[in-house]
Design a protein around this motif. Structure first.
Motif, mmCIF file in Angstrom:
data_model
loop_
_atom_site.group_PDB
_atom_site.id
_atom_site.type_symbol
_atom_site.label_atom_id
_atom_site.label_comp_id
_atom_site.label_asym_id
_atom_site.label_seq_id
_atom_site.Cartn_x
_atom_site.Cartn_y
_atom_site.Cartn_z
ATOM 1 N N PHE A 91 -4.625 19.161 1.013
ATOM 2 C CA PHE A 91 -5.462 17.733 0.892
ATOM 3 C C PHE A 91 -6.863 17.960 0.710
ATOM 4 O O PHE A 91 -7.673 17.821 1.784
ATOM 5 N N PHE A 102 1.853 7.088 1.376
ATOM 6 C CA PHE A 102 0.908 8.163 1.807
ATOM 7 C C PHE A 102 0.069 8.336 0.375
ATOM 8 O O PHE A 102 0.297 8.998 -0.417
ATOM 9 N N CYS A 103 -1.262 7.842 0.609
ATOM 10 C CA CYS A 103 -2.030 7.943 -0.630
ATOM 11 C C CYS A 103 -3.391 8.189 -0.003
ATOM 12 O O CYS A 103 -4.162 7.281 0.246
ATOM 13 N N LEU A 104 -3.622 9.512 0.016
ATOM 14 C CA LEU A 104 -5.044 9.843 0.438
ATOM 15 C C LEU A 104 -6.149 9.556 -0.231
ATOM 16 O O LEU A 104 -7.357 8.702 0.176
ATOM 17 N N GLU A 105 -5.809 9.259 -1.668
ATOM 18 C CA GLU A 105 -7.058 8.779 -2.692
ATOM 19 C C GLU A 105 -7.165 7.338 -2.317
ATOM 20 O O GLU A 105 -8.605 6.896 -2.433
ATOM 21 N N TYR A 106 -6.271 6.580 -2.152
ATOM 22 C CA TYR A 106 -6.271 5.147 -1.834
ATOM 23 C C TYR A 106 -7.414 4.781 -0.594
ATOM 24 O O TYR A 106 -8.393 4.029 -0.575
ATOM 25 N N TRP A 107 -7.150 5.932 0.600
ATOM 26 C CA TRP A 107 -7.917 5.456 1.644
ATOM 27 C C TRP A 107 -9.260 6.096 1.517
ATOM 28 O O TRP A 107 -10.171 5.620 2.338
ATOM 29 N N GLN A 108 -9.407 7.077 0.686
ATOM 30 C CA GLN A 108 -10.966 7.731 0.490
ATOM 31 C C GLN A 108 -11.580 6.670 -0.246
ATOM 32 O O GLN A 108 -12.767 6.425 0.155
ATOM 33 N N ASN A 109 -11.060 5.889 -1.203
ATOM 34 C CA ASN A 109 -11.645 4.985 -1.837
ATOM 35 C C ASN A 109 -11.874 3.761 -0.836
ATOM 36 O O ASN A 109 -13.187 3.123 -0.872
ATOM 37 N N PHE A 115 -1.076 5.518 8.335
ATOM 38 C CA PHE A 115 -1.393 6.401 7.621
ATOM 39 C C PHE A 115 -2.141 7.565 8.158
ATOM 40 O O PHE A 115 -1.615 8.891 8.043
ATOM 41 N N ILE A 173 0.812 -1.237 -0.097
ATOM 42 C CA ILE A 173 0.048 0.077 0.096
ATOM 43 C C ILE A 173 0.786 1.171 -0.058
ATOM 44 O O ILE A 173 1.934 1.259 0.915
ATOM 45 N N PRO A 174 0.809 2.356 -0.890
ATOM 46 C CA PRO A 174 1.430 3.413 -1.056
ATOM 47 C C PRO A 174 1.690 4.029 0.378
ATOM 48 O O PRO A 174 0.712 3.844 1.244
#
Length: 557
Positions: free
Chosen positions: A64, A10-17, A44, A7-8
């Motif tokens: 962000f 720091f990936c805001l979009e990933y955790w948003q999904n 995260f 998992i990246p």
């Protein structure tokens, strides 16, 4: 929903999904997937927190854009907030986004949203049928109580580790951050589970450049305490009063209003109210608290033209203060002079000596000592006889009014000749600002009334007509309320302590309670009751008569 191997960082979009996919974790599959990803999510969120704490709200939203949506969805996910570490970090992130002093529409809107998140986290109305909570075995109320307790516990631990460590204060607990956190906690002040956090904030060290915590927060805590919606430790409450004086003033005014609005308090009830207010104990530790409380008493007393209920309250407050000084912690006790700096030391020591510490047979000599010292203080221009000195010493006499009550009883019950000194003491107490000519006239009338009552004192077959001469004389010389109170104090002592007076007490007091004197007589009876119970003067017939009069006045009120 298989766990991903990488998992990246720091990936805001990933955790948003992910948050959208989980929803409110109402299915077993979504709950299992949250648990599989929970550790990475916590890592995260910690990274998010580290970045947000160095930004203001506007900058954070620009950097962000999805952060608000993500945090909001996670706050509504019971599987996430059930984990203490996740819940704590979510709270920290919300705190970083909260603006104590919003500068624009974005920050205002963000504040409203954050407050709604807090209300959601501490409210149980939204999740009555939540299957996840039912699986955990909690009721909705228990679940949300535990959520708040975990949030509070985490913040308290950090505050106590970071504040007042004597070395440094980490960036996240700078004065600005503490101010922001105090604003953030305003919706929580009436939540019993939040009490440890409120206490931790109130016991944080000051920065030295002014008050760190929000005035609105301090006001909210003071109001919640006054309304008994929160319970804090005594030391914390006193600390609140020291750093936010309006809360101390409100407690004092509330005590006065309570006593004045319900005049038929017994001495025991009034003493309980006073001690429950914590004011005597706080005053005994901090003389400047006493000065503020006493100033409020004085102003109310002057504005009410010497209201006897307020005087009675001041006397009982002083008793409780002296008790707190005598039986409080031994170290660093302030001297009595610290509480009454403008009064002569001999007068201070004579008046503050408790009547129970002086043998009753010595009372006449002690009262004469008080009168002589007081006369010098208020009449000798070379010894502080200014207008200010006059009232400073009158206020001290009001604080120690037990001796005035004893003087009135001595005047009526003693077989000795009527004492001019004791009459002067009563006249000064009830009418301090009297000109010499007026006072002379008042003293002549008071002596006549007193002499007449002393003649009747030993008679056991009195009728109301026997008392009428004294009542008429008093009425003719009662131009002001202070004079009326003086005469009524003499009459009440006669009715309580003479055999004949006890027989006609009910009818006689009916003639004395016209106009606005009812509350004054109730206050005098409260003082007499305290005297009977406390100073070894227990007299069955006097006590029975007193109770009869109190019940009679209650019915008249």
């Amino acid at each position: 929903m298989a766990q991903q191997s990488t998992i990246p960082a720091f990936c805001l979009e990933y955790w948003q999904n992910k948050a959208v996919e989980w929803g409110q974790a109402t299915t077993l599959a979504s709950q299992q997937d949250v648990c599989l990803h929970l550790q990475q999510l916590k890592d995260f969120l910690q990274q998010i927190f580290q970045k947000l704490q160095h930004m203001n709200t506007t900058a954070a939203i620009k950097t962000f854009p999805l952060v608000g949506q993500l945090l909001g969805r996670l706050c509504w996910n019971p599987c996430v907030v059930a984990d203490e570490e996740s819940q704590r970090t979510l709270l920290q992130c919300l705190w970083c986004l909260y603006s104590a002093e919003p500068q624009n529409a974005i920050e205002l809107k963000a504040n409203d949203w954050i407050q709604s998140m807090i209300r959601h986290l501490i409210s149980d109305s939204e999740t009555e049928n939540n299957s996840f909570i039912q699986i955990l075995g909690y009721t909705s109320e228990e679940y949300h109580s535990n959520v708040v307790k975990c949030m509070v516990s985490s913040l308290v631990t950090e505050l106590r580790e970071s504040c007042c460590n004597g070395i440094h204060m980490p960036k996240r607990f700078t004065p600005d951050r503490l101010h922001s956190l105090s604003v953030f906690c305003i919706p929580l002040v009436t939540c019993s589970e939040a009490a440890p956090l409120i206490e931790a904030l109130l016991t944080c060290c000051e920065s030295g450049s002014g008050e760190t915590l929000s005035a609105d927060f301090l006001k909210a805590v003071g109001t919640a305490l006054l309304q008994k919606k929160i319970g804090l430790q005594e030391t914390v409450i006193i600390g609140l009063w020291l750093r936010y004086l309006p809360s101390l003033e409100n407690v004092t005014l509330h005590l006065i209003e309570t006593v004045v609005s319900i005049p038929h308090f017994s001495p025991q009830e009034m003493e309980s109210l006073i001690n429950d207010s914590l004011l005597p104990k706080a005053s005994a530790r901090h003389p400047h608290i006493f000065m503020i409380v006493d100033t409020i008493f004085r102003n109310i007393l002057l504005e009410s033209d010497g209201n006897l209920l307020v005087q009675t309250l001041m006397q009982m407050f002083t008793r409780s203060l002296i008790q707190a000084l005598l039986f409080g912690e031994a170290q660093d006790k302030p001297p009595l002079k610290a509480f009454f700096p403008h009064n002569p030391q001999p007068l201070l020591m004579a008046l503050l000596k408790h009547p129970s510490d002086v043998p009753s047979q010595v009372w006449p000599q002690h009262l004469l000592c008080i009168v002589e010292t007081l006369k010098v203080a208020v009449e000798d221009k070379d010894n502080g006889g200014s207008q200010r000195g006059l009232f400073e010493n009158w206020f001290l006499l009001v604080h120690c009014g037990d001796w005035v009550d004893i003087a009135a009883q001595q005047l009526i019950a003693s077989k000795a000749e009527t004492s001019e000194a004791l009459l002067w003491l009563l006249a000064f107490y009830h009418h301090p600002n009297n000109e010499n000519q007026q006072r002379t006239k008042l003293l002549i009338a008071a002596r006549k009334v007193c002499d007449h009552l002393k003649v009747l004192f030993s008679s056991t077959t009195l009728s109301l007509s026997h008392l009428q001469t004294s009542l008429d004389l008093a009425e003719a010389n009662s131009e002001e309320s202070g004079s009326k109170y003086l005469f009524n104090q003499l009459f009440l002592n006669f009715l309580l302590f003479s055999a004949g007076g006890q027989v006609i007490a009910k009818d006689a007091v009916h003639l004395m309670t016209h106009g606005n004197l009812l509350n004054g007589i109730s206050a005098m009876l409260a003082g007499a009751e305290h005297r009977l119970n406390s100073y070894g003067l227990m007299d069955y017939k006097a006590h029975r008569t007193l109770k009869l009069l109190q019940e009679h006045l209650k019915r008249k009120a």
